[in-house]
Design an enzyme around this catalytic site. Structure first.
Site, PDB file in Angstrom:
ATOM      1  N   HIS A 117       0.618  -0.775   0.449  1.00  8.15           N
ATOM      2  CA  HIS A 117      -0.081   0.084   0.128  1.00  8.15           C
ATOM      3  C   HIS A 117       1.222   1.198   0.211  1.00  8.15           C
ATOM      4  O   HIS A 117       2.054   1.062   0.192  1.00  8.15           O
ATOM      5  CB  HIS A 117      -0.936  -0.554   1.252  1.00  8.15           C
ATOM      6  CG  HIS A 117      -1.940   0.978   1.064  1.00  8.15           C
ATOM      7  ND1 HIS A 117      -1.466   2.380   1.531  1.00  8.15           N
ATOM      8  CD2 HIS A 117      -3.168   1.248   1.095  1.00  8.15           C
ATOM      9  CE1 HIS A 117      -2.946   2.978   1.760  1.00  8.15           C
ATOM     10  NE2 HIS A 117      -3.925   2.223   1.613  1.00  8.15           N
ATOM     11  N   ASP A 193       3.331  -4.061   7.839  1.00  4.27           N
ATOM     12  CA  ASP A 193       2.212  -3.580   8.148  1.00  4.27           C
ATOM     13  C   ASP A 193       0.998  -4.794   8.169  1.00  4.27           C
ATOM     14  O   ASP A 193       0.766  -5.352   7.110  1.00  4.27           O
ATOM     15  CB  ASP A 193       2.799  -3.073   6.598  1.00  4.27           C
ATOM     16  CG  ASP A 193       0.813  -2.511   6.725  1.00  4.27           C
ATOM     17  OD1 ASP A 193      -0.264  -2.297   7.388  1.00  4.27           O
ATOM     18  OD2 ASP A 193       0.664  -1.543   5.460  1.00  4.27           O
ATOM     19  N   GLN A 196      -4.071  -5.286   6.725  1.00  6.66           N
ATOM     20  CA  GLN A 196      -5.457  -5.730   6.315  1.00  6.66           C
ATOM     21  C   GLN A 196      -5.051  -7.610   6.688  1.00  6.66           C
ATOM     22  O   GLN A 196      -5.631  -7.843   6.938  1.00  6.66           O
ATOM     23  CB  GLN A 196      -4.837  -6.204   4.953  1.00  6.66           C
ATOM     24  CG  GLN A 196      -5.231  -4.888   4.288  1.00  6.66           C
ATOM     25  CD  GLN A 196      -6.277  -4.278   4.354  1.00  6.66           C
ATOM     26  OE1 GLN A 196      -7.447  -5.340   4.680  1.00  6.66           O
ATOM     27  NE2 GLN A 196      -6.400  -2.870   3.898  1.00  6.66           N
ATOM     28  N   LYS A 219      -9.902  -0.999  10.533  1.00 14.80           N
ATOM     29  CA  LYS A 219     -10.064  -1.704  10.185  1.00 14.80           C
ATOM     30  C   LYS A 219     -11.271  -3.116  10.928  1.00 14.80           C
ATOM     31  O   LYS A 219     -10.750  -3.808  10.036  1.00 14.80           O
ATOM     32  CB  LYS A 219      -9.526  -2.174   9.064  1.00 14.80           C
ATOM     33  CG  LYS A 219      -8.652  -1.190   7.955  1.00 14.80           C
ATOM     34  CD  LYS A 219      -7.359  -1.398   7.272  1.00 14.80           C
ATOM     35  CE  LYS A 219      -7.377   0.173   6.501  1.00 14.80           C
ATOM     36  NZ  LYS A 219      -8.502   0.333   5.098  1.00 14.80           N
ATOM     37  N   CYS A 360      -4.451   2.188  -3.965  1.00 12.56           N
ATOM     38  CA  CYS A 360      -3.663   2.476  -3.425  1.00 12.56           C
ATOM     39  C   CYS A 360      -2.250   1.723  -3.372  1.00 12.56           C
ATOM     40  O   CYS A 360      -1.731   1.540  -2.307  1.00 12.56           O
ATOM     41  CB  CYS A 360      -3.692   3.179  -1.950  1.00 12.56           C
ATOM     42  SG  CYS A 360      -5.187   4.479  -1.952  1.00 12.56           S
TER      43      CYS A 360
HETATM   44  C1  PLP Z   1      -2.007  -3.163   3.898  1.00 11.70           C
HETATM   45  C2  PLP Z   1      -2.528  -1.671   4.350  1.00 11.70           C
HETATM   46  N1  PLP Z   1      -1.161  -0.917   5.013  1.00 11.70           N
HETATM   47  C3  PLP Z   1      -1.809   0.241   4.954  1.00 11.70           C
HETATM   48  C4  PLP Z   1      -3.274   1.451   5.378  1.00 11.70           C
HETATM   49  C5  PLP Z   1      -3.510   2.784   5.368  1.00 11.70           C
HETATM   50  O1  PLP Z   1      -4.184   2.778   6.528  1.00 11.70           O
HETATM   51  P1  PLP Z   1      -5.122   4.068   7.451  1.00 11.70           P
HETATM   52  O2  PLP Z   1      -5.606   4.776   5.889  1.00 11.70           O
HETATM   53  O3  PLP Z   1      -5.385   3.846   8.246  1.00 11.70           O
HETATM   54  O4  PLP Z   1      -3.067   4.543   7.443  1.00 11.70           O
HETATM   55  C6  PLP Z   1      -4.001   0.744   4.629  1.00 11.70           C
HETATM   56  C7  PLP Z   1      -5.604   0.791   4.026  1.00 11.70           C
HETATM   57  O5  PLP Z   1      -6.511   0.387   3.562  1.00 11.70           O
HETATM   58  C8  PLP Z   1      -3.716  -0.931   3.822  1.00 11.70           C
HETATM   59  O6  PLP Z   1      -4.305  -1.771   3.717  1.00 11.70           O
END
Ligand code: PLP
Length: 405
Positions: A117, A193, A196, A219, A360
């Site tokens: 992302h 990260d 998800q 989430k 993204c």
């Molecule tokens: C894999 C992953 N990392 C980071 C994020 C970013 O999350 P946030 O927008 O809450 O910072 C997302 C959001 O969809 C994501 O799917």
């Protein structure tokens, strides 16, 4: 107890809603919504050493939230948990803190997966521009997992850091990041990260063998505006804060300051107290229903059903693994000759919520050779009927596509 759609007031207020966009954010259970309301009605005050009752109760809840999250990821020390605004900020904070502490020098490399992302790409690109270090992307195998040969070839001596998502927000693939944890040298920092994976499967730094774990509370049934970092305590004790101020210092003179010790070091200013309470409530809600294992098995059943639906429709091109053990309920797909936004639009007309675009993750889109895709994603409040309605609209409009256009 079992998770139930009726736990989520949004579905009472919109009975027609087919919400298949939980990868973007989850709906909130009444238990969380009421918990935030109760907090504001009964306990709210600023934290940080208030001497009156509600300030102390507020502070207790704030740290209770961290204790509960630590427990959720199989840890015991809440001082290893840092709250920030979201996963994006969490990764920026880690990147800038490492820069400030001189962890990187020119020509160092950061090894990063192609599925990331943007939240886990751009903060490192900023560092690369600032410091003259290089981002090296490793590839995927046909199942959407890590291409080990490519990874090993690119994991050279000058790699100082590896950053990788645990689950792709596009393909739903579970990347075997624990193998990276086992394989990496001790001089390499490893960030996972888990934004998800945390809402779908059990996650623990002790299993993944990472140094930093990052995720985002919205989430996982909690409020927006709360990001979470878990980091090894030794690392946190070693790192000097790049941002500091009120609540994060021991003392300040006209010429200098002394940073506070953990858990205050990295959280200057008034934190998102009600967000922390919302996460505490969200985790209590999950616990009451059998923890993440129960969430996972509820979703596995739905995921297998959806997977069979995708498999039965040759006019849909689905990305990601077909083996349910290797994925979560996040499905991105294209239909030849139809723009992803048109598909999402037609579904929206029937109150079916999905997402269309690059999600993204533009480097992944380029890697897959696609402009856009549609993403539908599952959560415990979904049902087989939701999935049936989704496929019925696709079939009516596009399948068999060739006959209709
Ligand atoms: C894999 C992953 N990392 C980071 C994020 C970013 O999350 P946030 O927008 O809450 O910072 C997302 C959001 O969809 C994501 O799917």
């Amino acid at each position: 107890m079992a998770f139930s759609r009726s736990d989520f007031p949004i579905f009472q207020n919109h009975p027609e809603l087919v919400f298949l966009d939980s990868t973007s954010t989850t709906q909130k259970p009444g238990y969380v919504i009421d918990g935030i309301g109760d907090f504001y009605s009964h306990t709210y005050a600023n934290i940080h050493r208030g001497l009156y009752d509600i300030a102390q109760e507020s502070e207790t809840l704030y740290f209770e939230s961290k204790r509960k999250f630590a427990q959720f990821i199989g840890k015991t020390d809440y001082k290893e948990i840092i709250y920030t605004y979201n996963a994006n900020y969490a990764i920026n904070l880690i990147a800038q803190t490492l820069r400030y502490n001189g962890f990187f020098t020119k020509w160092d490399k950061i090894l990063i997966s192609i599925v990331e992302h943007h939240a886990n790409i751009v903060p490192w690109q900023i560092l690369a521009w600032e410091l003259g270090i290089e981002l090296v992307f490793f590839s995927l195998n046909t199942d959407g997992g890590i291409d080990w040969q490519d990874f090993q070839e690119k994991y050279t001596q000058d790699v100082k850091m590896i950053v990788c998502t645990h689950v792709s927000n596009v393909t739903g693939a579970i990347l075997g990041v624990e193998d990276i944890g086992k394989y990496k040298r001790s001089d390499t920092l490893f960030l996972v990260d888990a934004s998800q994976s945390i809402p779908h499967i059990p996650v623990s730094p002790d299993v993944l063998l990472c140094d930093f774990l990052v995720c985002t509370a919205h989430k996982l049934f909690a409020d927006t505006g709360l990001g979470i970092i878990w980091a090894r305590k030794k690392l946190l004790e070693w790192l000097k804060p790049v941002f500091s101020g009120g609540g994060a210092i021991l003392e300040v003179s006209q010429s200098q300051f002394t940073p506070a010790t953990l858990p205050y070091t990295f959280e200057p200013g008034t934190p998102h107290i009600s967000g922390a309470v919302s996460l505490l409530k969200a985790l209590e809600y999950i616990e009451k229903n059998g923890w993440i294992k129960a969430m996972h098995s509820t979703e596995q059943e739905l995921m297998s059903y959806a997977l069979a639906g995708f498999g039965a429709r040759s006019y849909i091109r689905l990305f990601g693994p077909v083996d349910p053990q290797k994925r979560v309920g996040v499905f991105s797909f294209t239909i030849d000759g139809v723009h992803a936004y048109d598909i999402a639009d037609i579904l929206a007309e029937k109150h079916i919520c999905v997402r269309a675009g690059k999600h993204c993750a533009e480097p992944l889109s380029s890697f897959l050779g696609i402009e856009h895709s549609v993403r539908m994603s599952l959560c415990v409040y979904n049902s087989r009927e939701d999935i049936d309605q989704f496929f019925a609209v696709l079939d009516d409009n596009f399948g068999p596509w060739v006959d209709k256009y």
